[in-house]
Write a protein that holds these residues in place. Structure first.
Motif, PDB file in Angstrom:
ATOM      1  N   THR A 397      24.662  31.408  24.609  1.00 12.28           N
ATOM      2  CA  THR A 397      23.517  32.306  24.552  1.00 12.28           C
ATOM      3  C   THR A 397      22.691  32.154  25.823  1.00 12.28           C
ATOM      4  OG1 THR A 397      22.159  30.664  23.408  1.00 12.28           O
ATOM      5  CG2 THR A 397      23.460  32.171  22.048  1.00 12.28           C
ATOM      6  N   TRP A 412      14.392  45.157  21.644  1.00  8.98           N
ATOM      7  CA  TRP A 412      15.514  44.206  21.669  1.00  8.98           C
ATOM      8  C   TRP A 412      16.491  44.613  20.563  1.00  8.98           C
ATOM      9  CZ3 TRP A 412      14.976  38.450  19.809  1.00  8.98           C
ATOM     10  CH2 TRP A 412      16.176  37.760  20.058  1.00  8.98           C
ATOM     11  N   ARG A 414      20.491  44.425  18.814  1.00  9.31           N
ATOM     12  CA  ARG A 414      21.767  43.694  18.662  1.00  9.31           C
ATOM     13  C   ARG A 414      22.641  44.434  17.656  1.00  9.31           C
ATOM     14  NH1 ARG A 414      20.905  37.705  17.312  1.00  9.31           N
ATOM     15  NH2 ARG A 414      20.515  37.690  19.577  1.00  9.31           N
ATOM     16  N   LEU A 419      16.038  44.421  16.644  1.00 13.42           N
ATOM     17  CA  LEU A 419      15.599  43.097  16.201  1.00 13.42           C
ATOM     18  C   LEU A 419      14.098  42.931  16.304  1.00 13.42           C
ATOM     19  CD1 LEU A 419      18.280  40.652  17.675  1.00 13.42           C
ATOM     20  CD2 LEU A 419      18.109  41.556  15.363  1.00 13.42           C
ATOM     21  N   CYS A 454      18.982  35.479  23.542  1.00 16.84           N
ATOM     22  CA  CYS A 454      19.851  36.633  23.338  1.00 16.84           C
ATOM     23  C   CYS A 454      21.318  36.218  23.360  1.00 16.84           C
ATOM     24  CB  CYS A 454      19.592  37.714  24.390  1.00 16.84           C
ATOM     25  SG  CYS A 454      19.835  37.205  26.103  1.00 16.84           S
ATOM     26  N   GLU A 455      22.146  37.095  22.828  1.00 16.47           N
ATOM     27  CA  GLU A 455      23.578  36.855  22.733  1.00 16.47           C
ATOM     28  C   GLU A 455      24.336  37.869  23.587  1.00 16.47           C
ATOM     29  OE1 GLU A 455      24.673  37.011  18.640  1.00 16.47           O
ATOM     30  OE2 GLU A 455      23.462  35.250  18.086  1.00 16.47           O
ATOM     31  N   ASP A 458      23.822  41.933  23.620  1.00 17.95           N
ATOM     32  CA  ASP A 458      22.475  42.385  23.276  1.00 17.95           C
ATOM     33  C   ASP A 458      21.989  43.398  24.307  1.00 17.95           C
ATOM     34  OD1 ASP A 458      22.540  40.684  21.148  1.00 17.95           O
ATOM     35  OD2 ASP A 458      20.858  39.441  21.770  1.00 17.95           O
ATOM     36  N   ARG A 459      21.205  44.348  23.836  1.00 16.51           N
ATOM     37  CA  ARG A 459      20.614  45.348  24.722  1.00 16.51           C
ATOM     38  C   ARG A 459      19.099  45.204  24.721  1.00 16.51           C
ATOM     39  NH1 ARG A 459      25.009  48.239  22.454  1.00 16.51           N
ATOM     40  NH2 ARG A 459      26.331  49.231  24.042  1.00 16.51           N
ATOM     41  N   ARG A 518      21.887  45.490  29.502  1.00 13.55           N
ATOM     42  CA  ARG A 518      22.781  44.925  28.494  1.00 13.55           C
ATOM     43  C   ARG A 518      23.327  43.599  28.981  1.00 13.55           C
ATOM     44  NH1 ARG A 518      27.942  45.352  28.409  1.00 13.55           N
ATOM     45  NH2 ARG A 518      27.962  47.287  29.610  1.00 13.55           N
ATOM     46  N   GLY A 522      30.286  40.481  24.650  1.00 11.91           N
ATOM     47  CA  GLY A 522      30.140  41.192  23.383  1.00 11.91           C
ATOM     48  C   GLY A 522      31.219  42.247  23.222  1.00 11.91           C
TER      49      GLY A 522
END
Length: 600
Positions: A397, A412, A414, A419, A454-455, A458-459, A518, A522
């Protein structure tokens, strides 16, 4: 920036429903209050009585701590909520009855107030007022207003304690928007960490559960509420690390931990040359001027550097002069300079330097007298929003952080789900007088900060106020926005859609700017459309953007990927000594010989 030696300021909000259902009884297990026989007291009480007793008990402990000589720079609000006859939110203060303004009250001011005693020895005094219970409990709307209150308090206070919100709920919360607003509250950050949201659920037919002592996972919908509750640290020889959700029970030790368990831990610079840890994002930006204006009259600005995970938007204020140049300067110089937004001295020094550059860029000495007068008296101003995605950590992350002055907004996302947002949480929170960064000397820049993790995939969508308000209204609909579409939609088609919304009065007619960033990785990897798009039209009086390194073109809205020589700093930690918890021997509140009805 390290904290000062003085005790940092803090704020506490106790939030409780005043709905009709709060008149109903609930069996409350008061494990922290013992009968003369040493047994935990169990009482059947109206929910409204139990919630006010909890608030009074907490204020009593804070006032007693203040009276004992501990420096408590703490502001307190106790708010009740319900719906009016027309369905709108009714949010009132239970500490300042009759006042139309919701405000915080310093603990020192509370300590100087008279408070009526209750009927039994050991019970807290009556610090809060009784209010009529009627209507429904609109939890999401109430928390959104609390978020607004807390964000205003926190603006310019990065060295403050994390704000604490204790929400006493009338059973489980079914509102689908509540989790997003709760997560958004948890994004608000100080140097000591994020804001802390605690829940105490009062609900009939459920066995009492003190947070950290549940024999197993909580059932839905309580498990969903647990997910958006703050995480409290382990107690010495007591409860483990735990989510701050209790049912039909409470302990002041939890609120005490949220308020006073502090450790300063701020990372060093997020800039460095380790490209394996950076290179985290792809980015795209779109813009359009106010309908009826020419492209040269667009007064927003934006800049991105995907290689370093940085994006900025700025919105020039229409009441100023040469605001496009000022907004453009703020956005593009942030990419180059990466000022430390959390250090007020460094930030204001950076803004002061930009003021001189702005005056040179507008050729102040050659302006006519009327323009010089407006520059001197009014100057330029802009809202500002920056996003920085940090280096990859061992878990895969990345930390991220954002800073805002005004109402440009970050979304944010996902997996297509919103989120959280920053710095506002709803379309009704956009006003006509946001905070601004100003070109004239004498104004301090007061940012608000957010942080998260974030992962891959994620955008983040950064939008100026008109676009952001429309996105909030769309998110409130059943389907919500197709966030991934912002990566691929043709910019002309996007502009046409905005014009159609403006004509239908479904959107404010204003300059619009949207930037999508982004995080790499993912399952949703797509090639961002418009990566080779032409830069936005620039005003002739706008200064040439400085360049840095081969391949960097800051005149373009999509800055080239650059691996600059930057260093990732270490961490500095400072522990803050907390006042003793009530009954410090066992970190539990004092025991009493009974529990009296606050209505006595």
């Amino acid at each position: 920036m390290l904290p000062t030696p003085e005790a940092p300021p803090g704020c506490l909000v106790v939030l409780a429903p005043l709905s009709a259902s709060m008149s109903g009884d609930v069996r409350v297990w008061l494990g922290h209050r013992l009968t003369p026989d040493g047994e935990a007291e169990v009482r059947d009480l109206p929910k409204s009585v139990a919630s006010r007793f909890l608030a009074d008990e907490l204020i009593e402990a804070l006032v007693s701590t203040h009276a004992a000589g501990y420096a408590l720079s703490l502001d307190v609000a106790v708010l009740g909520y319900s719906t009016r006859d027309d369905g709108s939110l009714n949010l009132v203060s239970l500490l300042t009855p009759g006042s139309p303004a919701l405000r915080f009250v310093p603990v020192g001011e509370l300590a100087a107030r008279p408070a009526d005693p209750r009927g039994r020895e050991g019970d807290p005094r009556k610090w809060t007022d009784r209010a009529e219970c009627a209507g429904d409990p609109p939890a999401a709307l109430a928390l959104a207003e609390v978020h607004k209150l807390v964000a205003l308090w926190l603006t310019g206070r990065h060295t403050a304690r994390p704000p604490v919100v204790l929400h006493v709920t009338d059973g489980p919360i079914a509102d689908e928007h509540y989790p997003r607003i709760a997560r958004s509250l948890g994004l608000l950050a100080t140097g000591y960490g994020p804001a802390r949201l605690l829940h105490v659920g009062l609900t009939a037919g459920v066995e009492p559960v003190l947070c950290g002592l549940s024999p197993g996972p909580l059932p839905q919908p309580w498990a969903a509420l647990e997910e958006v509750s703050a995480t409290l640290p382990a107690e010495p020889e007591g409860r483990p690390v735990r989510a701050a959700l209790s049912l039909n029970d409470w302990s002041l030790a939890d609120a005490w931990s949220a308020l006073f368990d502090l450790e300063w831990a701020q990372s060093g610079s997020w800039v460095g040359g380790d490209t394996d840890r950076f290179d985290p994002a792809t980015a795209r930006g779109m813009w359009t001027q106010k309908m009826g204006n020419t492209p040269e009259q667009w007064e927003d600005a934006y800049a991105t550097e995907p290689a370093s995970g940085v994006a900025v938007v700025a919105d020039g204020a229409s009441s100023g002069i040469y605001c496009r140049t000022w907004a453009d300067r703020l956005a593009k110089r942030f990419i180059v300079d990466r000022p430390e937004m959390r250090d007020p001295v460094a930030l204001n020094k950076w803004v002061h330097g930009l003021r001189g550059e702005w005056r040179a860029a507008i050729n102040y000495d050659t302006l006519n007298w009327s323009k010089k007068a407006k520059v001197d008296e009014t100057g330029a101003a802009a809202t500002f929003l920056s996003l920085e995605v940090g280096p990859l950590d061992p878990s895969g992350t990345r930390p991220w952080r954002a800073s805002a002055v005004g109402d440009a907004c970050l979304f944010w996302v996902r997996g297509g789900r919103l989120l959280g947002t920053f710095p506002v949480v709803g379309a009704d929170q956009f006003g006509s007088a946001p905070m601004l960064i100003r070109s004239n000397a004498g104004y301090k820049t007061l940012p608000l900060h957010a942080a998260g993790v974030c992962e891959p995939g994620d955008r983040f969508v950064l939008a100026t106020d008109a676009v952001a308000a429309r996105l909030f209204r769309s998110a409130a609909a059943a389907d919500g926005p197709d966030w991934a579409r912002f990566e691929t939609i043709d910019e002309t088609a996007w502009r046409d859609e905005l014009d159609a919304l403006r004509r239908a009065n479904d959107m404010v007619n204003d300059d619009c700017t949207l930037v999508m960033l982004r995080v790499a990785g993912g399952s949703g990897e797509v090639a961002a459309a418009g990566a080779e798009a032409l830069p936005p039209t620039r005003l002739e009086d706008s200064p040439p953007s400085p360049t840095r390194g081969e391949g960097t073109d800051l005149t373009s809205p999509l800055v080239g990927e650059v691996a600059a020589e930057r260093r990732v700093g270490g961490e500095a930690t400072t522990h803050v000594e907390a006042p003793p918890a009530p009954n410090a021997d066992d970190s539990t509140p004092p025991t009493t010989d009974g529990f009296s009805d606050p209505a006595d």
